[in-house]
Design an enzyme around this catalytic site. Structure first.
Site, PDB file in Angstrom:
ATOM      1  N   TYR A   1      -6.825 -11.018  -1.794  1.00 37.13           N
ATOM      2  CA  TYR A   1      -7.314  -9.728  -1.286  1.00 37.13           C
ATOM      3  C   TYR A   1      -8.427  -9.262  -2.220  1.00 37.13           C
ATOM      4  CZ  TYR A   1      -7.712  -4.775  -0.231  1.00 37.13           C
ATOM      5  OH  TYR A   1      -8.222  -3.540   0.092  1.00 37.13           O
TER       6      TYR A   1
ATOM      7  N   GLN B   1       0.340  -5.102  12.233  1.00 42.92           N
ATOM      8  CA  GLN B   1       0.204  -4.103  11.161  1.00 42.92           C
ATOM      9  C   GLN B   1       1.557  -3.404  10.995  1.00 42.92           C
ATOM     10  OE1 GLN B   1      -2.736  -3.598   9.493  1.00 42.92           O
ATOM     11  NE2 GLN B   1      -2.311  -1.694   8.398  1.00 42.92           N
TER      12      GLN B   1
ATOM     13  N   GLU C   1      -3.724  -2.494  14.112  1.00 38.41           N
ATOM     14  CA  GLU C   1      -4.043  -1.503  13.089  1.00 38.41           C
ATOM     15  C   GLU C   1      -4.629  -0.245  13.750  1.00 38.41           C
ATOM     16  OE1 GLU C   1      -6.918  -3.088  10.400  1.00 38.41           O
ATOM     17  OE2 GLU C   1      -6.621  -1.534   8.885  1.00 38.41           O
TER      18      GLU C   1
ATOM     19  N   ASP D   1     -11.010   5.335   4.774  1.00 43.00           N
ATOM     20  CA  ASP D   1     -12.146   4.592   4.237  1.00 43.00           C
ATOM     21  C   ASP D   1     -13.556   4.980   4.711  1.00 43.00           C
ATOM     22  OD1 ASP D   1      -9.632   3.357   3.936  1.00 43.00           O
ATOM     23  OD2 ASP D   1     -10.547   1.426   3.534  1.00 43.00           O
TER      24      ASP D   1
ATOM     25  N   TRP E   1     -12.357   3.904  10.923  1.00 44.55           N
ATOM     26  CA  TRP E   1     -12.024   5.333  10.933  1.00 44.55           C
ATOM     27  C   TRP E   1     -13.128   6.182  11.576  1.00 44.55           C
ATOM     28  CZ3 TRP E   1      -7.238   7.095   9.864  1.00 44.55           C
ATOM     29  CH2 TRP E   1      -6.369   6.234   9.171  1.00 44.55           C
TER      30      TRP E   1
ATOM     31  N   TRP F   1       0.849  -1.197   0.000  1.00 46.22           N
ATOM     32  CA  TRP F   1       0.000   0.000   0.000  1.00 46.22           C
ATOM     33  C   TRP F   1       0.881   1.242   0.000  1.00 46.22           C
ATOM     34  CZ3 TRP F   1      -2.860  -4.238   0.969  1.00 46.22           C
ATOM     35  CH2 TRP F   1      -4.235  -4.187   0.732  1.00 46.22           C
ATOM     36  N   SER F   2       0.375   2.311  -0.608  1.00 46.73           N
ATOM     37  CA  SER F   2       1.204   3.495  -0.823  1.00 46.73           C
ATOM     38  C   SER F   2       1.622   4.204   0.467  1.00 46.73           C
ATOM     39  CB  SER F   2       0.454   4.470  -1.730  1.00 46.73           C
ATOM     40  OG  SER F   2       1.103   5.695  -1.783  1.00 46.73           O
TER      41      SER F   2
HETATM   42  C1  2M8 Z   1      -7.275   0.434   4.787  1.00 46.07           C
HETATM   43  O1  2M8 Z   1      -7.829   0.406   3.492  1.00 46.07           O
HETATM   44  C2  2M8 Z   1      -7.940  -0.782   2.685  1.00 46.07           C
HETATM   45  C3  2M8 Z   1      -8.284  -0.325   1.278  1.00 46.07           C
HETATM   46  O2  2M8 Z   1      -7.261   0.484   0.789  1.00 46.07           O
HETATM   47  C4  2M8 Z   1      -8.993  -1.761   3.132  1.00 46.07           C
HETATM   48  O3  2M8 Z   1      -9.771  -1.477   4.048  1.00 46.07           O
HETATM   49  O4  2M8 Z   1      -9.038  -2.864   2.529  1.00 46.07           O
HETATM   50  C5  2M8 Z   1      -7.081   1.904   5.192  1.00 46.07           C
HETATM   51  O5  2M8 Z   1      -6.845   2.040   6.561  1.00 46.07           O
HETATM   52  C6  2M8 Z   1      -5.931   2.512   4.382  1.00 46.07           C
HETATM   53  O6  2M8 Z   1      -5.693   3.836   4.773  1.00 46.07           O
HETATM   54  C7  2M8 Z   1      -4.664   1.678   4.536  1.00 46.07           C
HETATM   55  O7  2M8 Z   1      -3.659   2.187   3.705  1.00 46.07           O
HETATM   56  C8  2M8 Z   1      -4.938   0.200   4.178  1.00 46.07           C
HETATM   57  C9  2M8 Z   1      -3.746  -0.709   4.476  1.00 46.07           C
HETATM   58  O8  2M8 Z   1      -3.307  -0.542   5.811  1.00 46.07           O
HETATM   59  O9  2M8 Z   1      -6.064  -0.300   4.911  1.00 46.07           O
END
Ligand code: 2M8
Length: 446
Positions: free
Chosen positions: A85, A428, A413, A175, A369, A36-37
């Site tokens: 995923y 995480q 997380e 999200d 969130w 993830w970015s």
């Molecule tokens: C969460 O988002 C992903 C989708 O991108 C998901 O719920 O599947 C968010 O907390 C996002 O900000 C974060 O980068 C990602 C990976 O930790 O998880």
């Protein structure tokens, strides 16, 4: 000095090593098996404490998937079929866009907050002298790509030149934040094709994850983006979810300042320096325009509805995240930060910034969130407060964050704000990375 610091550090390092897939790091072992970015940016900061070369590789691998527009995609699909995923690359089908990277690189078609320049700056700060020649060369090679990334955000994502970034999707950071509720409610028709969620098997308590109603809309929005071939101009003309996101914009402002700080190391030319200064000034001015002196918070703006989004969430502290120079805004925001609406709420276990204020009707203490405490958000706030000179309050955030993680016994997380319970995914990566940086930044340790 934090009790048990050495053991916590070893455990945090073990999380990064455990999630290391060889040059890139899974955001978490099961729930988020790809790269993830913005996770990668935080993760690079964690790696910088273990091996600065590995830290650079993390960012280089991410930027290898940069789009021709300059966009750094929110997710690079790197894990094999044994790590499922959803939604996977088929759902995004970015081959519809000429700007997407060529196969075999597979990515999504949206992006996340640009923490990368902050990571690059931190890596350089942590580079031992013996490694400086090599890391300097690598910083010099990556820097123009990071500038292109910021240019994408300053242009394609801000055609109004407002200084504020337009986000296209709740997956562009936070999200199911209640900030998006009204915009998502306006999407009356959300009929994505048939799908099966996988996240709810990894996190079996559904109250910790977005609802199916949310997922219908998240996936429907992806279908529309795909239909518009991820073309920013087309998206801007027709797409229903366009938000001027003050948090995203604040991170960009901080990131532009970080690139300016690195300009000499990177050998940046005058053009880049002038451009970065313009973006930084414009970003700060745009955010100043979103500050509401009455509430003390910055408000997002829903372009399609033409309305402000006035909710008490962490994002309202955008002036602090952007490290604004306005002392009046600092004072107002610091007062609010420790008020009963946020860190001073009497039921909070730790004086940390929750994702949504417990005083907000949409607040849910377990739900992603919509209330929990996220370590990386507190890391960003900690860094901002330190940079702005509020080192006492910054250090409290650092100590409380470490105490929360140590007490829960998990690099979770996110955390329940009243009990401190670990929520979401265990192990995480970005939580472990923040811990490594916090432990190494203990003013009492030297
Ligand atoms: C969460 O988002 C992903 C989708 O991108 C998901 O719920 O599947 C968010 O907390 C996002 O900000 C974060 O980068 C990602 C990976 O930790 O998880």
């Amino acid at each position: 000095m934090i009790d048990g610091a050495a053991a916590l550090r070893d455990r945090a390092a073990a999380v990064l090593h455990g999630n290391d897939a060889g040059g890139w790091t899974r955001a978490s072992p099961l729930l988020y098996p790809h790269q993830w970015s913005w996770d990668s940016a935080f993760i690079a900061i964690g790696w910088a404490h273990l091996d600065v070369r590995r830290a650079m590789t993390e960012l280089e691998r991410l930027f290898a998937a940069q789009w021709a527009t300059g966009m750094v995609p929110h997710l690079v699909f790197r894990a094999g079929p044994d790590h499922p995923y959803f939604p996977g690359p088929e759902w995004w089908d970015t081959s519809v866009s000429p700007a997407a990277p060529a196969p075999p690189v597979k990515t999504t078609g949206i992006c996340q907050p640009p923490v990368h320049a902050l990571a690059l700056q931190r890596i350089w700060q942590l580079t031992p002298q013996a490694r400086q020649p090599e890391i300097r060369r690598r910083v010099q090679a990556l820097y123009p790509r990071v500038v292109r990334w910021h240019r994408y955000l300053a242009t394609h994502r801000d055609p109004e030149a407002s200084g504020l970034v337009t986000t296209y999707h709740p997956w562009e950071g936070t999200d199911n934040s209640p900030r998006w509720d009204r915009a998502l409610e306006r999407i009356a028709v959300a009929k994505p094709g048939p799908y099966t969620r996988l996240d709810t098997s990894e996190v079996p308590d559904p109250s910790q994850r977005p609802t199916d109603w949310d997922y219908d809309r998240f996936l429907w929005l992806v279908e529309l983006l795909r239909e518009y071939r991820y073309d920013d101009a087309r998206i801007y003309r027709r797409y229903p979810f366009l938000i001027k996101d003050v948090f995203f914009s604040a991170v960009l402002a901080a990131a532009n300042a970080a690139l300016l700080d690195l300009a000499d190391v990177a050998g940046a030319g005058d053009d880049d320096r002038e451009q970065l200064t313009r973006w930084l000034d414009r970003g700060r001015a745009g955010l100043a325009g979103r500050f509401d002196a009455r509430t003390g918070l910055a408000a997002d703006y829903d372009i399609r509805a033409g309305e402000d989004i006035r909710l008490r969430t962490f994002a309202g502290f955008a002036p602090l995240f952007a490290r604004t120079a306005d002392a009046g805004q600092h004072a107002a925001q610091l007062r609010l930060l420790d008020s009963e609406d946020f860190c001073g709420h009497p039921r909070l276990r730790w004086r940390l910034l929750p994702s949504t204020s417990p005083a907000e009707p949409a607040f849910e203490p377990h739900n992603y969130w919509r209330g929990p405490v996220w370590p990386v958000i507190n890391w960003l706030l900690w860094q901002s407060l330190g940079t702005l000179g509020y080192s006492g309050r910054a250090d409290e955030l650092r100590r409380d964050s470490l105490a929360q993680i140590a007490a829960a016994g998990e690099f979770a997380e996110y955390f329940e704000p009243f009990t401190g319970k670990a929520l979401g995914s265990p192990r995480q990566s970005w939580t472990a990375a923040a811990v490594l940086d916090w432990l190494a930044s203990d003013p009492g340790a030297s």
